[in-house]
Scaffold this active site. Structure first.
Site, PDB file in Angstrom:
ATOM      1  N   GLN A  70       7.033   5.551   0.201  1.00  0.00           N
ATOM      2  CA  GLN A  70       5.662   5.080  -0.161  1.00  0.00           C
ATOM      3  C   GLN A  70       5.427   5.710  -1.898  1.00  0.00           C
ATOM      4  O   GLN A  70       5.841   7.150  -2.182  1.00  0.00           O
ATOM      5  CB  GLN A  70       4.459   5.722   0.272  1.00  0.00           C
ATOM      6  CG  GLN A  70       3.238   5.345  -0.077  1.00  0.00           C
ATOM      7  CD  GLN A  70       2.185   6.045   0.511  1.00  0.00           C
ATOM      8  OE1 GLN A  70       1.842   7.433   0.414  1.00  0.00           O
ATOM      9  NE2 GLN A  70       1.223   5.517   1.289  1.00  0.00           N
TER      10      GLN A  70
ATOM     11  N   CYS B   6      -5.028   7.477  -0.763  1.00  0.00           N
ATOM     12  CA  CYS B   6      -5.166   9.037  -1.104  1.00  0.00           C
ATOM     13  C   CYS B   6      -6.300   9.426  -1.703  1.00  0.00           C
ATOM     14  O   CYS B   6      -6.739   8.734  -2.869  1.00  0.00           O
ATOM     15  CB  CYS B   6      -4.021   9.488  -1.681  1.00  0.00           C
ATOM     16  SG  CYS B   6      -3.805  11.361  -2.114  1.00  0.00           S
TER      17      CYS B   6
ATOM     18  N   LYS C 272      -0.648   0.489   1.821  1.00  0.00           N
ATOM     19  CA  LYS C 272      -1.395   1.363   2.496  1.00  0.00           C
ATOM     20  C   LYS C 272      -2.956   1.481   2.036  1.00  0.00           C
ATOM     21  O   LYS C 272      -3.050   2.054   0.910  1.00  0.00           O
ATOM     22  CB  LYS C 272      -0.859   2.699   2.877  1.00  0.00           C
ATOM     23  CG  LYS C 272      -1.658   3.366   3.836  1.00  0.00           C
ATOM     24  CD  LYS C 272      -0.898   4.392   4.728  1.00  0.00           C
ATOM     25  CE  LYS C 272      -1.654   5.324   5.509  1.00  0.00           C
ATOM     26  NZ  LYS C 272      -2.322   6.339   4.893  1.00  0.00           N
TER      27      LYS C 272
ATOM     28  N   GLY D  68      -5.805   5.808  11.985  1.00  0.00           N
ATOM     29  CA  GLY D  68      -6.996   6.480  12.033  1.00  0.00           C
ATOM     30  C   GLY D  68      -7.073   7.048  13.353  1.00  0.00           C
ATOM     31  O   GLY D  68      -7.510   6.039  14.260  1.00  0.00           O
TER      32      GLY D  68
ATOM     33  N   ARG E 259      -1.484  12.457  12.204  1.00  0.00           N
ATOM     34  CA  ARG E 259      -1.750  13.961  12.673  1.00  0.00           C
ATOM     35  C   ARG E 259      -1.461  14.055  14.099  1.00  0.00           C
ATOM     36  O   ARG E 259      -1.140  15.273  14.457  1.00  0.00           O
ATOM     37  CB  ARG E 259      -3.315  14.166  12.398  1.00  0.00           C
ATOM     38  CG  ARG E 259      -3.450  14.376  10.815  1.00  0.00           C
ATOM     39  CD  ARG E 259      -5.042  14.539  10.364  1.00  0.00           C
ATOM     40  NE  ARG E 259      -5.753  13.176  10.737  1.00  0.00           N
ATOM     41  CZ  ARG E 259      -6.907  12.974  10.351  1.00  0.00           C
ATOM     42  NH1 ARG E 259      -7.625  13.857  10.019  1.00  0.00           N
ATOM     43  NH2 ARG E 259      -7.413  11.796  10.586  1.00  0.00           N
TER      44      ARG E 259
END
Ligand SMILES: Cc1cc2nc3c(=O)[nH]c(=O)nc-3n(C[C@H](O)[C@H](O)[C@H](O)COP(=O)(O)O)c2cc1C
Length: 321
Positions: free
Chosen positions: A69, A100, A140, A200, A224
């Site tokens: 990326q 970001c 993304k 997400g 995460r």
């Protein structure tokens, strides 16, 4: 035969700067993730051949397909970065970061701020596509900057050469906390003809199944929820396909934690033990006695041998919950 198989749900690890480095991805890869992505790489740092940045490109041989990326929007720099990536084997995808929210990235018209300048975003995707010798170009994205204009953004990605997109179902303004809009991801899936990976707050096998069903996405991208649980993709696949176990044993956790630790030291040298503290904090969260004491202890330990020893001891205990 294309490297990415979208004929069944595709499971991708999300890029997480500071976490999804080579040691972590190597451990995650063993548990059946289909696609791994590097941490975000600055196209500037790449074009200027920073040694540290080149180290961030390294991958485990098991990582097939592997995506790098990049972030940026200066067309000359992007072209140079892509040409440097072209010289390296083992990269299947170049992904453009359009999500970001970090100020130092946003202020340089990179990351999510590309969502505020769609012509520039389109041009950047085209530059990657034009100069890359890799099989895929991907993006993304978030749902928008302040407001949602997700369909427009997704179509722009498709029209300018993206082969697939990963959609984090929040706006930039929603940072990492606003409720994820899975309906918006579903709308994107219905509006474009390229595969969409839903991203997400997918934090369990049940949630992964629900998101796949609800959005109709070609796959899920999870970040995460995999930190501290590198086996997450195996549990997700087990649940969705009705195979295998629904939990991991303490013995397996211990083995994985120590392997991760050893890979950190192999990759970063002795400093790897210090960087590993944040992972120990997360690994120790799940139902162990004395976890907060252990976290205090590892914050003070500096030597590789001692860190490995206290880690081995701590993870030798049975779960308490
Ligand atoms: C610590 C951290 C680092 C991240 N780094 C990146 C990154 O380098 N590139 C990127 O596209 N997204 C990055 N993200 C966003 C994630 O890839 C992902 O879109 C977001 O965390 C939502 O997915 P999740 O709930 O599964 O984590 C980062 C998120 C976090 C929390």
């Amino acid at each position: 035969m294309p490297t990415l198989d979208f004929s069944k749900p595709l499971f991708s690890l999300a890029p997480l700067a500071g976490f999804t480095d080579l040691p972590f991805r190597s451990v995650v890869k063993k548990f059946g993730v289909d696609l791994t992505v590097s941490e975000m790489i600055s196209s500037n740092a790449l074009a200027f051949k920073s040694k540290k940045t080149f180290k961030m490109l390294e991958k485990n041989p098991l990582e097939i397909p592997y995506s790098i990326q990049i972030a940026g929007s200066d067309q000359t720099i992007i072209q140079q970065a892509v040409e440097l990536l072209n010289e390296r084997d083992g990269i299947d995808i170049i992904d453009l970061n359009c999500g970001c929210p970090a100020p130092k990235v946003v202020n340089n018209l990179q990351g999510s701020s590309l969502l505020t300048d769609l012509p520039k975003m389109a041009q950047t995707i085209r530059t990657i596509k034009e100069y890359s010798n890799k099989e895929y170009t991907s993006v993304k994205m978030r749902l928008g900057f302040n407001e949602k204009n997700h369909i427009e953004i997704a179509k722009l990605c498709e029209d300018n050469g993206a082969d697939y997109i990963a959609v984090h179902g929040r706006t930039k303004a929603g940072k990492y906390k606003a409720e994820v809009d899975y309906d918006a991801i579903k709308e994107i899936v219905e509006a474009v003809n390229i595969p969409v990976l839903a991203n997400g707050d997918i934090d369990s096998p049940q949630k992964a199944k629900w998101v796949l069903e609800h959005t109709g996405a070609s796959g899920v991208m999870v970040g995460r929820a995999v930190v501290g649980r590198p086996w997450m993709f195996q549990l997700m696949k087990n649940y969705i396909y009705g195979t295998g176990a629904s939990e991991v044993t303490p013995e397996l956790v211990k083995e994985v934690v120590l392997e991760h630790f050893d890979q950190m030291v192999a990759h970063y040298g002795n400093h790897g033990a210090i960087i590993f503290r944040k992972h120990l904090h997360t690994y120790s969260k799940a139902g162990y006695e004395g976890a907060s004491k252990f976290r205090d202890l590892v914050n003070r330990v500096e030597s590789v041998a001692e860190m490995r020893e206290v880690t081995s001891q701590f993870f030798s205990q049975e779960y308490i919950v």
